[in-house]
Design an enzyme around this catalytic site. Structure first.
Site, PDB file in Angstrom:
ATOM      1  N   PHE A 112       0.809  -1.222   0.000  1.00 13.94           N
ATOM      2  CA  PHE A 112       0.000   0.000   0.000  1.00 13.94           C
ATOM      3  C   PHE A 112       0.838   1.267   0.000  1.00 13.94           C
ATOM      4  O   PHE A 112       0.347   2.349  -0.349  1.00 13.94           O
ATOM      5  CB  PHE A 112      -0.969  -0.010   1.191  1.00 13.94           C
ATOM      6  N   LYS A 113       2.110   1.158   0.360  1.00 12.98           N
ATOM      7  CA  LYS A 113       2.947   2.360   0.393  1.00 12.98           C
ATOM      8  C   LYS A 113       3.075   3.003  -0.990  1.00 12.98           C
ATOM      9  O   LYS A 113       3.331   4.204  -1.099  1.00 12.98           O
ATOM     10  CB  LYS A 113       4.336   2.032   0.936  1.00 12.98           C
TER      11      LYS A 113
END
Length: 494
Positions: A112-113
């Site tokens: 998700f980064k």
């Protein structure tokens, strides 16, 4: 829109200054002076838009000095087909009638980064131009696993920047480590720290706050900046995907306009769930924010008791990106709840001196009105992975499993069947060995072999960026004690 430190609101900054600086000089986190509200028709308008257009619409509300054209160019570059493997960018997968999984791992590092770290380099380089900054940004990152690779990939060969990532030695998965150690780019560096993530994060904050080091860097033409979620340029793009997920559910007629949802987020440094909180503050109909932790359950205890106490055993778990005892972004929530930088500064001083602080009953009540905290151990994490796969044919990673467990606990405790959005933070292939074991298989010794085994068992292909690791050359092997992190910075700049 002006930005202030969580510990002092007397100095105000523009958005570009806040993004460049990363962390306030007093050690606080730079935060919007207020949270803007979505216009009354915003969700209807956003429903028909592509993800990139939604990002421009929402981020523009916080970035007044950036033009729509600039933000459009940034969003198209950050979230284009050469970076993300689906046009939806952050698709919502309905697991059952009222449980929807927000898949945040379709980007170049399968975590998700990427949702923020593909955008941040564009915001930072534009901010350097706007402020006429001619020094090179030396970006320091502490990672518990996924931020490191995301930041390295985002800033790879970006002009005017150098980036150094610190990660805890023996504290990330084999695939996560290999992703970092094989990183390409002429402006990147990677260094292991003997200790855990909190040691690495504390070391980075100490470097930021060291005036002597900052002056020495300036004489050499550099200044420190951050790509951790302490940088507002990291948190802002994360707000987008919660609003986007709600709009997708509206578009697909899974919910009605104005209907409340709950959001469940696997949480370590508190940035991801904080973004959901800010989305709610903007007017998104979120009722409960369910904070999911692993055995490092400092946040669960804080939400339940109003006491933050990091003086406890540190556990290395199957969900290593959440192996954190000092949740930096909680400081931003404290400012929102107290509206008093002096009070926040006092809590942070107590944290620095004793490792704990206790909020007032008034603040605890405000916290508990909006947040619920749950945690689970590794055995429960494995059970949930197998249960979700057996029941729904849906494969999840170890961190997402912690969130599914928390949601199950919440629903069992409250009977609340409100539609829920679960943040799925990493591809299951990123933690292939742990997922295989949860599915009853004996995992191979090599993390890369686990990719093949998991693909064979489930019939799902490993994401291309992970499969490509097999042919990459290891470039970095530096290891330092936590008191010698400055040595790694000096090496990067030589």
């Amino acid at each position: 829109m002006r930005y202030i430190s969580t510990r002092d609101n007397t100095n105000q900054y523009s958005a570009s200054q806040a993004i460049i600086q990363g962390l306030a000089k007093d050690g606080g986190l730079l935060t919007p002076f207020y949270i803007p509200k979505l216009p009354n028709n915003a969700l209807e308008d956003l429903k028909a838009m592509a993800y990139q257009q939604r990002a421009v619409y929402i981020m523009k509300m916080f970035l007044e000095e950036f033009s729509v054209k600039e933000l459009t160019d940034f969003a198209n570059a950050a979230y284009g087909p050469d970076k993300f493997d689906t046009p939806a960018v952050a698709p919502v997968r309905t697991v059952d009638g009222n449980t929807h999984c927000l898949e945040l791992w379709h980007g170049p590092t399968s975590a998700f980064k990427d949702m923020a770290l593909q955008m941040l380099p564009h915001l930072l380089t534009a901010s350097l131009t706007k402020t006429e900054e001619n020094k090179t940004a030396c970006i320091l990152v502490a990672t518990s696993g996924d931020t490191g690779k995301g930041a390295l990939e985002g800033f790879k060969d970006v002009p005017g920047t150098k980036i150094l990532v610190f990660y805890p030695k023996d504290g990330v998965s084999q695939v996560q480590e290999l992703q970092m150690l094989t990183q390409e780019g002429d402006n990147v560096g990677v260094c292991a720290v003997v200790g855990n993530f909190d040691d690495a994060q504390t070391g980075v904050k100490a470097l930021f706050s060291d005036e002597e080091v900052r002056q020495a860097l300036a004489r050499r033409g550099y200044f420190f900046s951050s790509a951790n979620s302490i940088n507002w340029g990291r948190v802002l793009p994360q707000i987008v995907y919660y609003i986007s997920a709600y709009c997708d559910l509206l578009r697909d007629e899974k919910i009605a306009l104005g209907q409340s949802v709950n959001v469940c987020v696997p949480t370590g440094n508190f940035g991801n769930i904080l973004a959901a909180y800010y989305a709610r503050e903007m007017g998104l109909p979120i009722d409960q924010l369910i904070c999911a932790s692993n055995e490092n359950n400092v946040l669960t205890d804080f939400i339940r008791e109003g006491v933050y106490d990091r003086n406890r055993p540190f556990h290395n778990t199957l969900s290593p990106s959440m192996d954190i005892l000092i949740s930096s972004n909680l400081e931003r929530l404290l400012l929102s709840l107290t509206q008093d930088p002096a009070e926040v500064k006092g809590y942070m001083a107590q944290m620095a001196s004793t490792g704990r602080y206790q909020v007032s009953d008034k603040i605890k009540n405000r916290l508990q009105k909006r947040f619920r905290g749950y945690f689970c151990d590794d055995r429960e994490t494995q059970r949930v992975i197998q249960s979700v796969y057996d029941k729904f044919g849906y494969l999840i990673d170890t961190h997402t499993a912690v969130a599914f467990s928390a949601l199950e606990q919440y629903r069992g405790e409250t009977g609340d069947d409100t539609p829920a959005i679960v943040a799925s933070t990493a591809s299951p292939f990123k933690f292939g060995a742990s997922v295989l074991e949860a599915l009853g298989e004996i995992p191979p010794a090599s993390g890369l072999d686990a990719l093949d085994r998991l693909a064979a068992k489930t019939g799902q292909p490993a994401p291309a960026p992970l499969a490509a690791l097999r042919n990459k050359k290891v470039r970095f092997n530096q290891v330092v004690e936590k008191d010698h992190m400055l040595d790694a910075v000096v090496s990067l700049l030589e």
